[in-house]
Design a protein around this motif. Structure first.
Motif, short mmCIF file in Angstrom:
data_model
loop_
_atom_site.label_atom_id
_atom_site.label_comp_id
_atom_site.label_asym_id
_atom_site.label_seq_id
_atom_site.Cartn_x
_atom_site.Cartn_y
_atom_site.Cartn_z
N THR A 1 0.75 -1.15 0.02
CA THR A 1 0.13 -0.02 0.02
C THR A 1 0.86 1.18 0.22
O THR A 1 0.75 2.10 -0.52
CB THR A 1 -1.00 0.06 1.38
N THR A 2 1.95 1.21 0.98
CA THR A 2 2.71 2.41 0.89
C THR A 2 3.68 2.36 -0.59
O THR A 2 3.86 3.67 -0.70
CB THR A 2 3.66 2.30 1.88
N PHE A 3 3.98 1.32 -1.11
CA PHE A 3 4.65 1.33 -2.41
C PHE A 3 3.94 2.19 -3.26
O PHE A 3 4.36 2.89 -4.20
CB PHE A 3 4.96 0.03 -2.60
N ILE A 4 2.62 1.72 -3.22
CA ILE A 4 1.63 2.38 -4.45
C ILE A 4 1.59 4.06 -4.02
O ILE A 4 1.84 4.52 -5.13
CB ILE A 4 0.12 1.65 -4.61
N ALA A 5 1.32 4.24 -3.05
CA ALA A 5 1.27 5.66 -2.54
C ALA A 5 2.65 6.57 -3.25
O ALA A 5 2.53 7.45 -3.72
CB ALA A 5 1.04 6.20 -1.31
N ASN A 6 3.83 5.93 -2.89
CA ASN A 6 5.06 6.29 -3.05
C ASN A 6 5.30 6.43 -4.65
O ASN A 6 5.81 7.44 -5.07
CB ASN A 6 6.04 5.36 -2.43
N GLU A 7 4.79 5.49 -5.30
CA GLU A 7 5.23 5.43 -6.91
C GLU A 7 4.08 6.51 -7.25
O GLU A 7 4.67 7.17 -8.41
CB GLU A 7 4.67 4.22 -7.31
N LEU A 8 2.84 6.75 -6.87
CA LEU A 8 2.09 7.84 -7.35
C LEU A 8 2.66 9.23 -7.16
O LEU A 8 2.55 9.87 -8.18
CB LEU A 8 0.86 7.89 -6.53
N ILE A 9 3.22 9.36 -6.05
CA ILE A 9 4.05 10.60 -5.76
C ILE A 9 5.20 10.84 -6.56
O ILE A 9 5.40 11.96 -7.26
CB ILE A 9 4.59 10.63 -4.36
N LEU A 10 6.18 9.74 -6.68
CA LEU A 10 7.38 9.66 -7.62
C LEU A 10 6.82 9.98 -9.10
O LEU A 10 7.61 10.82 -9.58
CB LEU A 10 7.94 8.48 -7.50
N GLN A 11 6.04 9.41 -9.55
CA GLN A 11 5.67 9.60 -10.87
C GLN A 11 4.96 11.12 -11.25
O GLN A 11 5.46 11.41 -12.16
CB GLN A 11 4.24 8.66 -11.31
N ALA A 12 4.36 11.59 -10.27
CA ALA A 12 3.89 13.13 -10.41
C ALA A 12 5.08 14.16 -10.08
O ALA A 12 4.84 15.07 -10.74
CB ALA A 12 2.54 13.26 -9.39
N VAL A 13 5.75 13.77 -9.39
CA VAL A 13 6.86 14.84 -8.92
C VAL A 13 7.92 14.63 -9.46
O VAL A 13 8.32 15.67 -10.50
CB VAL A 13 7.22 14.84 -7.24
N ARG A 14 8.81 13.59 -9.59
CA ARG A 14 9.91 13.50 -10.34
C ARG A 14 9.72 13.25 -11.94
O ARG A 14 10.39 13.67 -12.45
CB ARG A 14 10.63 12.19 -9.82
N LYS A 15 9.02 12.63 -12.28
CA LYS A 15 8.81 12.20 -13.71
C LYS A 15 7.59 13.21 -14.56
O LYS A 15 7.63 13.13 -15.72
CB LYS A 15 8.37 10.80 -13.85
N ARG A 16 7.38 14.27 -13.69
CA ARG A 16 6.32 15.11 -14.30
C ARG A 16 5.35 14.33 -14.85
O ARG A 16 4.85 15.16 -15.95
CB ARG A 16 7.02 16.06 -14.95
N ASN A 17 4.77 13.34 -14.25
CA ASN A 17 3.66 12.69 -14.91
C ASN A 17 2.42 12.86 -14.17
O ASN A 17 2.09 12.16 -13.06
CB ASN A 17 3.75 11.14 -15.20
N HIS A 18 1.63 13.92 -14.49
CA HIS A 18 0.44 14.54 -13.46
C HIS A 18 -0.92 13.66 -13.92
O HIS A 18 -1.82 14.03 -12.97
CB HIS A 18 0.46 15.86 -13.38
N ARG A 19 -0.79 13.03 -14.90
CA ARG A 19 -2.15 12.35 -15.45
C ARG A 19 -2.90 11.56 -14.37
O ARG A 19 -3.97 11.89 -14.11
CB ARG A 19 -1.81 11.68 -16.57
N LEU A 20 -2.12 10.99 -13.68
CA LEU A 20 -2.87 10.00 -12.66
C LEU A 20 -3.13 10.69 -11.26
O LEU A 20 -4.02 10.35 -10.78
CB LEU A 20 -1.72 8.87 -12.16
N VAL A 21 -2.54 11.83 -11.08
CA VAL A 21 -2.99 12.50 -9.81
C VAL A 21 -4.15 13.83 -10.22
O VAL A 21 -4.62 14.00 -9.15
CB VAL A 21 -1.79 13.06 -9.17
N ASP A 22 -3.85 14.26 -11.53
CA ASP A 22 -4.76 15.20 -11.82
C ASP A 22 -6.09 14.92 -12.34
O ASP A 22 -7.19 15.55 -12.05
CB ASP A 22 -4.23 16.13 -13.01
N ASN A 23 -6.32 13.67 -12.62
CA ASN A 23 -7.62 13.00 -13.22
C ASN A 23 -8.35 12.03 -12.35
O ASN A 23 -9.41 11.77 -12.50
CB ASN A 23 -7.25 12.32 -14.64
N LEU A 24 -7.56 11.91 -11.29
CA LEU A 24 -8.33 10.57 -10.21
C LEU A 24 -7.98 11.52 -8.78
O LEU A 24 -7.13 12.01 -8.53
CB LEU A 24 -7.88 9.56 -10.39
#
Length: 142
Positions: A1-24
């Motif tokens: 569970t914490t891995f999934i949360a961490n991956e969402l944050i890393l995708q949005a912040v480090r890789k500038r992939n905001h699609r997953l956090v902006d749309n859901l």
């Protein structure tokens, strides 16, 4: 569970992939059974139930405390008391005295039902076991 949360944050912040956090909207609860989890640290390492007091004390349950709580995974209103559950309050798979009788389940169920028209996925993760690495030593004869 914490891995999934961490991956969402890393995708949005480090890789500038905001699609997953902006749309859901993500609702992540690492533990929905805090009392039971705390008891695994101080009491029974493999405890899985909540820690609520039983409605009717069993003589062994009163002495040893093994009859406390209900399995939160089996306490939901959906298919409550069905196959794979137990009416025995001392069982690890005891479903509780009634659907959503455990406060942790009642609060989570209420949260989900209030958003039922918007939730696209409800995923739970559950683990239960203690696996030890076996080291086999074979006798050596010379």
């Amino acid at each position: 569970t914490t891995f999934i949360a961490n991956e969402l944050i890393l995708q949005a912040v480090r890789k500038r992939n905001h699609r997953l956090v902006d749309n859901l909207d993500w609702y992540i609860a690492p533990s929905l059974n805090p009392d039971g989890y705390a008891f695994t640290m101080t009491g029974d390492r493999l405890w899985r139930k909540t820690r609520s007091i039983p409605q009717k004390e069993n003589s062994f349950g009163g002495i040893f405390g093994c009859c406390k709580g209900a399995d939160p995974n089996r306490n939901w209103d959906a298919h409550w008391g069905g196959k794979g559950t137990s009416k025995n309050q001392c069982s690890q798979i005891y479903h509780g005295p009634s659907p959503a009788s455990e406060p942790e389940v009642a609060a989570t169920q209420k949260f989900v039902y209030e958003r039922k028209d918007y939730i696209k996925l409800f995923l739970t993760m559950h683990s239960y076991s203690q696996v030890r690495k076996q080291v086999y030593r074979y006798p050596v004869w010379f």
